[in-house]
Design a protein around this motif. Structure first.
Motif, PDB file in Angstrom:
ATOM      1  N   THR A 121       0.863  -1.178   0.000  1.00 20.85           N
ATOM      2  CA  THR A 121       0.000   0.000   0.000  1.00 20.85           C
ATOM      3  C   THR A 121       0.899   1.227   0.000  1.00 20.85           C
ATOM      4  O   THR A 121       2.073   1.140   0.397  1.00 20.85           O
ATOM      5  CB  THR A 121      -0.938   0.016   1.234  1.00 20.85           C
ATOM      6  OG1 THR A 121      -1.772   1.166   1.204  1.00 20.85           O
ATOM      7  CG2 THR A 121      -0.150   0.070   2.524  1.00 20.85           C
ATOM      8  N   SER A 122       0.374   2.369  -0.475  1.00 18.20           N
ATOM      9  CA  SER A 122       1.150   3.603  -0.457  1.00 18.20           C
ATOM     10  C   SER A 122       0.225   4.768  -0.201  1.00 18.20           C
ATOM     11  O   SER A 122      -0.954   4.725  -0.565  1.00 18.20           O
ATOM     12  CB  SER A 122       1.890   3.791  -1.781  1.00 18.20           C
ATOM     13  OG  SER A 122       0.990   3.795  -2.870  1.00 18.20           O
ATOM     14  N   PHE A 123       0.740   5.777   0.505  1.00 18.42           N
ATOM     15  CA  PHE A 123      -0.059   6.991   0.687  1.00 18.42           C
ATOM     16  C   PHE A 123       0.816   8.222   0.576  1.00 18.42           C
ATOM     17  O   PHE A 123       2.010   8.203   0.855  1.00 18.42           O
ATOM     18  CB  PHE A 123      -0.889   6.959   1.971  1.00 18.42           C
ATOM     19  CG  PHE A 123      -0.115   6.836   3.254  1.00 18.42           C
ATOM     20  CD1 PHE A 123       0.251   5.594   3.751  1.00 18.42           C
ATOM     21  CD2 PHE A 123       0.228   7.967   3.989  1.00 18.42           C
ATOM     22  CE1 PHE A 123       0.934   5.471   4.956  1.00 18.42           C
ATOM     23  CE2 PHE A 123       0.908   7.855   5.200  1.00 18.42           C
ATOM     24  CZ  PHE A 123       1.272   6.603   5.678  1.00 18.42           C
ATOM     25  N   LEU A 124       0.158   9.292   0.155  1.00 18.89           N
ATOM     26  CA  LEU A 124       0.835  10.555  -0.135  1.00 18.89           C
ATOM     27  C   LEU A 124       1.281  11.243   1.148  1.00 18.89           C
ATOM     28  O   LEU A 124       0.544  11.282   2.135  1.00 18.89           O
ATOM     29  CB  LEU A 124      -0.153  11.452  -0.889  1.00 18.89           C
ATOM     30  CG  LEU A 124       0.364  12.764  -1.445  1.00 18.89           C
ATOM     31  CD1 LEU A 124       1.417  12.519  -2.525  1.00 18.89           C
ATOM     32  CD2 LEU A 124      -0.801  13.582  -2.014  1.00 18.89           C
ATOM     33  N   LEU A 125       2.489  11.805   1.130  1.00 21.55           N
ATOM     34  CA  LEU A 125       2.984  12.652   2.228  1.00 21.55           C
ATOM     35  C   LEU A 125       3.160  14.074   1.697  1.00 21.55           C
ATOM     36  O   LEU A 125       3.364  14.280   0.494  1.00 21.55           O
ATOM     37  CB  LEU A 125       4.342  12.129   2.731  1.00 21.55           C
ATOM     38  CG  LEU A 125       4.356  10.763   3.420  1.00 21.55           C
ATOM     39  CD1 LEU A 125       5.784  10.361   3.771  1.00 21.55           C
ATOM     40  CD2 LEU A 125       3.467  10.757   4.661  1.00 21.55           C
ATOM     41  N   PRO A 126       3.098  15.072   2.599  1.00 17.95           N
ATOM     42  CA  PRO A 126       3.350  16.452   2.162  1.00 17.95           C
ATOM     43  C   PRO A 126       4.743  16.577   1.532  1.00 17.95           C
ATOM     44  O   PRO A 126       5.664  15.850   1.920  1.00 17.95           O
ATOM     45  CB  PRO A 126       3.283  17.254   3.468  1.00 17.95           C
ATOM     46  CG  PRO A 126       2.495  16.405   4.415  1.00 17.95           C
ATOM     47  CD  PRO A 126       2.770  14.989   4.034  1.00 17.95           C
ATOM     48  N   ASP A 127       4.862  17.489   0.567  1.00 17.20           N
ATOM     49  CA  ASP A 127       6.152  17.682  -0.116  1.00 17.20           C
ATOM     50  C   ASP A 127       7.257  18.048   0.871  1.00 17.20           C
ATOM     51  O   ASP A 127       8.398  17.618   0.728  1.00 17.20           O
ATOM     52  CB  ASP A 127       6.031  18.773  -1.188  1.00 17.20           C
ATOM     53  CG  ASP A 127       5.241  18.290  -2.404  1.00 17.20           C
ATOM     54  OD1 ASP A 127       5.227  17.062  -2.643  1.00 17.20           O
ATOM     55  OD2 ASP A 127       4.635  19.131  -3.085  1.00 17.20           O
ATOM     56  N   GLU A 128       6.899  18.886   1.863  1.00 19.61           N
ATOM     57  CA  GLU A 128       7.863  19.267   2.901  1.00 19.61           C
ATOM     58  C   GLU A 128       7.465  18.573   4.189  1.00 19.61           C
ATOM     59  O   GLU A 128       6.294  18.608   4.573  1.00 19.61           O
ATOM     60  CB  GLU A 128       7.847  20.789   3.152  1.00 19.61           C
ATOM     61  CG  GLU A 128       7.983  21.657   1.908  1.00 19.61           C
ATOM     62  CD  GLU A 128       9.367  21.587   1.291  1.00 19.61           C
ATOM     63  OE1 GLU A 128      10.317  21.186   2.012  1.00 19.61           O
ATOM     64  OE2 GLU A 128       9.493  21.908   0.094  1.00 19.61           O
ATOM     65  N   SER A 158       0.862  19.209  -1.256  1.00 21.01           N
ATOM     66  CA  SER A 158       1.569  18.274  -2.117  1.00 21.01           C
ATOM     67  C   SER A 158       1.210  18.511  -3.568  1.00 21.01           C
ATOM     68  O   SER A 158       0.049  18.784  -3.881  1.00 21.01           O
ATOM     69  CB  SER A 158       1.216  16.833  -1.745  1.00 21.01           C
ATOM     70  OG  SER A 158       1.709  15.942  -2.723  1.00 21.01           O
ATOM     71  N   GLU A 159       2.205  18.411  -4.421  1.00 15.40           N
ATOM     72  CA  GLU A 159       1.984  18.445  -5.874  1.00 15.40           C
ATOM     73  C   GLU A 159       1.873  17.022  -6.418  1.00 15.40           C
ATOM     74  O   GLU A 159       2.036  16.785  -7.612  1.00 15.40           O
ATOM     75  CB  GLU A 159       3.119  19.195  -6.568  1.00 15.40           C
ATOM     76  CG  GLU A 159       3.051  20.706  -6.376  1.00 15.40           C
ATOM     77  CD  GLU A 159       1.839  21.333  -7.070  1.00 15.40           C
ATOM     78  OE1 GLU A 159       1.550  20.973  -8.223  1.00 15.40           O
ATOM     79  OE2 GLU A 159       1.170  22.166  -6.431  1.00 15.40           O
ATOM     80  N   GLY A 160       1.622  16.058  -5.519  1.00 17.30           N
ATOM     81  CA  GLY A 160       1.395  14.684  -5.941  1.00 17.30           C
ATOM     82  C   GLY A 160       2.652  13.843  -5.890  1.00 17.30           C
ATOM     83  O   GLY A 160       3.772  14.344  -5.892  1.00 17.30           O
ATOM     84  N   LEU A 161       2.443  12.524  -5.806  1.00 18.78           N
ATOM     85  CA  LEU A 161       3.531  11.548  -5.867  1.00 18.78           C
ATOM     86  C   LEU A 161       3.430  10.863  -7.223  1.00 18.78           C
ATOM     87  O   LEU A 161       2.459  10.152  -7.496  1.00 18.78           O
ATOM     88  CB  LEU A 161       3.383  10.517  -4.747  1.00 18.78           C
ATOM     89  CG  LEU A 161       4.336   9.314  -4.791  1.00 18.78           C
ATOM     90  CD1 LEU A 161       5.776   9.751  -4.559  1.00 18.78           C
ATOM     91  CD2 LEU A 161       3.925   8.270  -3.760  1.00 18.78           C
TER      92      LEU A 161
END
Ligand code: GUN
Length: 234
Positions: A177-184, A190-193
């Protein structure tokens, strides 16, 4: 707050960083990226497009002995595309790739953004034996919550000096599984992964399945499951 994850004591408890009901979260640039790359919603969550499917066919290594003889359908299953490649994108609105596994081995390459992966090494534990009359998906009470499967978690991102990964390989049979983290780190945007994934041999739906809540109870502890329910496909 000093709480730590039951999956890896060196990180805080795993939870989503983005609220899918906040439509402002998706930047117009991100919408344009989806448009320009021709990405479609993926059944796991996120967006994808298949960018390559090798025309070379190779013998299907996942065939059960003695099958795939006779019908046209079986002939189709006797071989696989040698490889397939996709772009895969998580965004603030669709920020989770739900727990699933493939039979093929997947090579992942990062293009942009940050995310967390969780891998359950289910292929390394013996499947619980199943008494006659029970479905093989059933889990008996005494098989629950033993936590026998190794669980691994890591961040994918550009900061290699902090241990973030640019490339990661997941062997067939492992749940992912994967989930998005904030860019910083510590930020909220976030501009996306955006990544690429190459599967060998090539992707077919019949090699893919989602983690079920029932199955999870046979692999991990209750505490670990509580932390991971939100990563299952709804
Ligand atoms: N079609 C639906 N999901 C996938 C995937 O993960 N990879 C490829 N190549 N095709 C798909």
């Amino acid at each position: 707050d000093t709480a730590t994850s039951s999956i890896d004591a060196s990180v805080p408890p795993l939870k989503p960083s983005f609220d899918p009901t906040n439509p402002q979260a998706e930047s117009s640039r991100l919408k344009q990226v989806i448009e320009h790359l021709g990405l479609q919603p993926h059944i796991e969550g996120g967006y994808f497009v298949e960018t390559d499917r090798d025309t070379l066919r190779v013998p299907n290594p996942f065939l059960e002995q003695g099958t795939a003889q006779g019908s046209n359908d079986d002939a189709e299953k006797a071989t696989r595309s040698a490889s397939t490649t996709i772009h895969y994108l998580l965004t603030p609105i669709s920020s989770l790739g739900a727990f699933h596994r493939n039979r093929g081995r997947t090579v992942h390459t990062l293009h942009q953004g940050r995310g967390r992966y969780v891998i359950i090494h289910a292929d390394e534990v013996a499947a619980p034996s199943c008494p006659k009359g029970y479905d093989s998906d059933d889990v008996l009470e005494e098989q629950r919550w033993q936590g026998k499967a190794k669980i691994e978690t890591f961040i994918v991102g550009q900061d290699v000096l902090k241990g973030e990964k640019l490339q990661w390989i997941v062997d067939g049979g492992k749940y992912k599984t994967s989930f998005l983290l904030p860019d910083e780190e510590g930020g909220d945007a976030s501009e996306g992964l955006l990544i690429s994934e190459t599967v060998v041999p090539g992707f077919e739906y019949e090699d893919h399945d989602f983690m079920k809540a029932e199955r999870m109870t046979a692999l991990v502890t209750k505490e670990q499951a509580e932390e991971m329910w939100w990563m299952l496909r709804k």
